[in-house]
Design an enzyme around this catalytic site. Structure first.
Site, PDB file in Angstrom:
ATOM      1  CB  THR A 153      -0.807   0.005   1.081  1.00  0.00           C
ATOM      2  OG1 THR A 153      -1.657  -1.361   1.080  1.00  0.00           O
ATOM      3  CG2 THR A 153      -1.832   1.078   1.360  1.00  0.00           C
ATOM      4  N   GLY A 202       0.471   0.298   5.427  1.00  0.00           N
ATOM      5  CA  GLY A 202       1.008  -0.563   6.659  1.00  0.00           C
ATOM      6  C   GLY A 202      -0.100  -1.445   7.228  1.00  0.00           C
ATOM      7  CB  SER A 259      -9.722  -1.141   3.427  1.00  0.00           C
ATOM      8  OG  SER A 259      -8.446  -0.350   3.495  1.00  0.00           O
TER       9      SER A 259
END
Length: 583
Positions: free
Chosen positions: A400, A487, A465
């Site tokens: 990400t 993270g 998410s």
């Protein structure tokens, strides 16, 4: 001199801890109402971009210099990151964006999260015996791909906030892909990390390794004509070029290949629609903090952590001493326990957002925290409006990135974007990697007690998410800062840490993002020992905390921009290769 002093303070925070005697908490009541964000008025503070790679920052700055908006620049930054940082994000993945309109004061959340195909079901990641698949086997399978959402989301945001032609923002990345770019140390390191699970013929091997399966050296000029061609088609034809036709057919075909072919179809891609949502907002010491709601848990996790800490005088603590960190760890534990239990795609399960962020409820959670000892166990609470749920069985994610943009008009973009794992599913199509986002679902559907798990997979469902793009407004409703991080589920800890560092500890954005990472989703706490002073850790251990090495499954990549009396000030996480620059 100011730079030297700032650097000195940052080093001191990492290297100097002073033991202190814990004192009783001071309690303050959160404000009942959230102040409205206001128009910026006459903006005279210039523009800035903070992102994880200098080439991507320059791509965005080029668009700003051409008169583009924050959203125009976001398209350029994202398409460039998908080329130079493909291990983290790309057009084969999804994203969440928060946007502040300086002219109207409106704050909008854009949901570009991937969606499970119509053919997915609750057994998505179970073997024939009903046991969960090994994680990496699931990642590299055809079952892990959700419908990519980043392209459609960016197009929706551009329709509402773009100033330049859609095609203009693609040009920097197209040129970079055709002419080539030097492989960075982090890209080389990511390939090296992945080598242990690659096999001959894997797309990562053919693209980023030599004929001996050795990662290409740092500085190697890498060209990607296929990616340039893909971007050119999207630039000239719009999202339809991606979600229908030849590109879509290749995505479906690659996902349908062994091992464990997926069910992704052309109909799934054609049916994808991004969402324009209201952000979730809450006060923190009179400021308005806005984040992303479901299917992301990031906004809820960050706001709940801050809401618990608002019951303490965090500004009276010192980042070099244990008390503030102790409270931060305990607040995380409580927020994570609730997040893990109650948050998922709210189109499929009831998510008690108001209850999770209720001031009275969070005060009751804060009352569980003692300044003299750590909690031995943490259980989820019962927020107002909640339904009993099973204990979560969702893993972590790795790939990400986050960037922040402020344009010349004062519009702001805070965007977190992902392909989930390192290089996503490691399946490549037309120059970009496909996501493995569906492994963000819980592999199990029920817990050991038979209670249903909120984040279990289902057809048409979005996996939960932890992405937490955040924008903060001051007590008068004016833009103050924007921040976010990659993270995995540690994003909640990273973003909360940075906000506390800036708002409570009066650190610069750079100093705040450089603070040691401590992630308390579970016991023991994951700690970044290379940045945390041993005396600080010892003091926290004396309060009953236990630690394990590691700042989380993926190191943070915090990027922040704050408006100060001196103008815009940026921060780029030193754990990555990012920069914060003005046009």
């Amino acid at each position: 001199m100011r730079h030297i002093l700032s650097l000195g303070l940052a080093l001191c925070l990492a290297a100097c801890a002073i033991n202190s005697v814990a004192s009783p908490p001071s309690v303050s009541q959160p404000k009942a109402s959230v102040p409205e964000a206001k128009p910026a008025g006459q903006w005279s503070h210039g523009a800035m971009i903070a992102a994880a790679n200098p080439l991507a920052v320059e791509a965005g700055l080029e668009i700003l210099r051409a008169g583009g908006s924050a959203v125009d620049a976001a398209i350029a930054v994202q398409t460039a990151l998908g080329l130079v940082e493909p291990q983290s994000s790309g057009i084969g993945g999804g994203a969440f964006m928060l946007h502040y309109d300086a002219k109207t004061g409106d704050v909008v959340a854009y949901d570009g999260r991937e969606v499970a195909p119509a053919g997915a079901n609750e057994r998505l990641f179970l073997d024939e015996a009903g046991a969960p698949l090994p994680f990496w086997a699931a990642v590299k399978s055809g079952r892990s791909q959700g419908v990519p959402g980043a392209v459609a989301m960016l197009y929706l945001a551009w329709q509402e906030h773009g100033k330049l032609p859609w095609s203009r923002s693609f040009q920097p990345a197209i040129i970079l892909a055709r002419d080539g770019f030097p492989i960075s140390p982090r890209l080389n390191s990511s390939v090296t990390q992945l080598k242990r699970i690659t096999e001959p013929g894997d797309d990562v091997v053919s693209y980023l390794m030599d004929e001996t399966a050795t990662p290409l050296p740092v500085g190697t000029i890498l060209k990607n004509a296929a990616y340039a061609d893909t971007l050119s088609q999207i630039a000239t034809q719009g999202p339809k070029a991606f979600y229908e036709g030849a590109i879509a057919a290749d995505i479906v075909a690659r996902s349908g290949q062994a091992p464990m072919p997926g069910t992704l179809s052309l109909a799934d891609l054609k049916a994808y629609k991004p969402k324009r949502l209201e952000p979730i907002c809450r006060t923190y010491h009179e400021r308005k903090v806005c984040g992303m709601g479901p299917p992301s848990s990031g906004g809820i996790g960050v706001l709940a952590t801050l809401g618990i800490l608002e019951n303490f005088d965090m500004a009276a603590t010192d980042p070099r001493e244990p008390l503030g960190w102790h409270r931060f760890i305990e607040a995380q534990r409580l927020a994570y326990a609730d997040r893990d239990t109650y948050v998922a795609d709210d189109r499929f399960v009831v998510v008690p957002i108001k209850g999770l962020l209720d001031a009275t409820y969070l005060k009751s959670r804060a009352a569980l925290i003692s300044d003299t000892s750590s909690m031995k166990t943490v259980e989820p609470g019962e927020p107002p409006g909640s339904v009993k749920r099973g204990r979560d069985a969702t893993g972590n994610v790795f790939g990400t990135t986050h960037f922040v943009i402020v344009d010349q008009s004062g519009d702001v973009v805070s965007m977190t974007t992902t392909v989930e794992g390192l290089f996503g599913s490691q399946r490549m199509v037309r120059g970009f990697f496909l996501n493995n986002q569906l492994t963000d679902f819980s592999f199990l559907n029920v817990d050991a007690k038979g209670e249903p798990i909120a984040n279990a997979p289902a057809a048409g469902k979005k996996p939960r998410s932890s992405m937490a793009p955040t924008i903060v407004f001051d007590k008068d409703g004016h833009f103050e800062l924007a921040v976010g991080s990659p993270g995995g589920n540690a994003i909640i800890a990273y973003v909360s840490k940075a906000i506390i560092g800036m708002l409570d500890w009066n650190l610069t954005p750079q100093e705040a993002v450089a603070l040691p990472n401590m992630i308390a989703r579970t016991i023991p706490v994951a700690v970044e020992r290379s940045r945390a002073n041993p005396k600080l850790i010892q003091s926290l251990e004396a309060l009953g905390h236990t630690f394990r090495d590691g700042g989380g499954a993926e190191g943070s990549g915090l990027h922040a921009i704050r408006l100060t009396p001196q103008g815009l000030v940026g921060g780029a996480d030193p754990r990555r290769e990012g920069v914060a620059r003005q046009p």
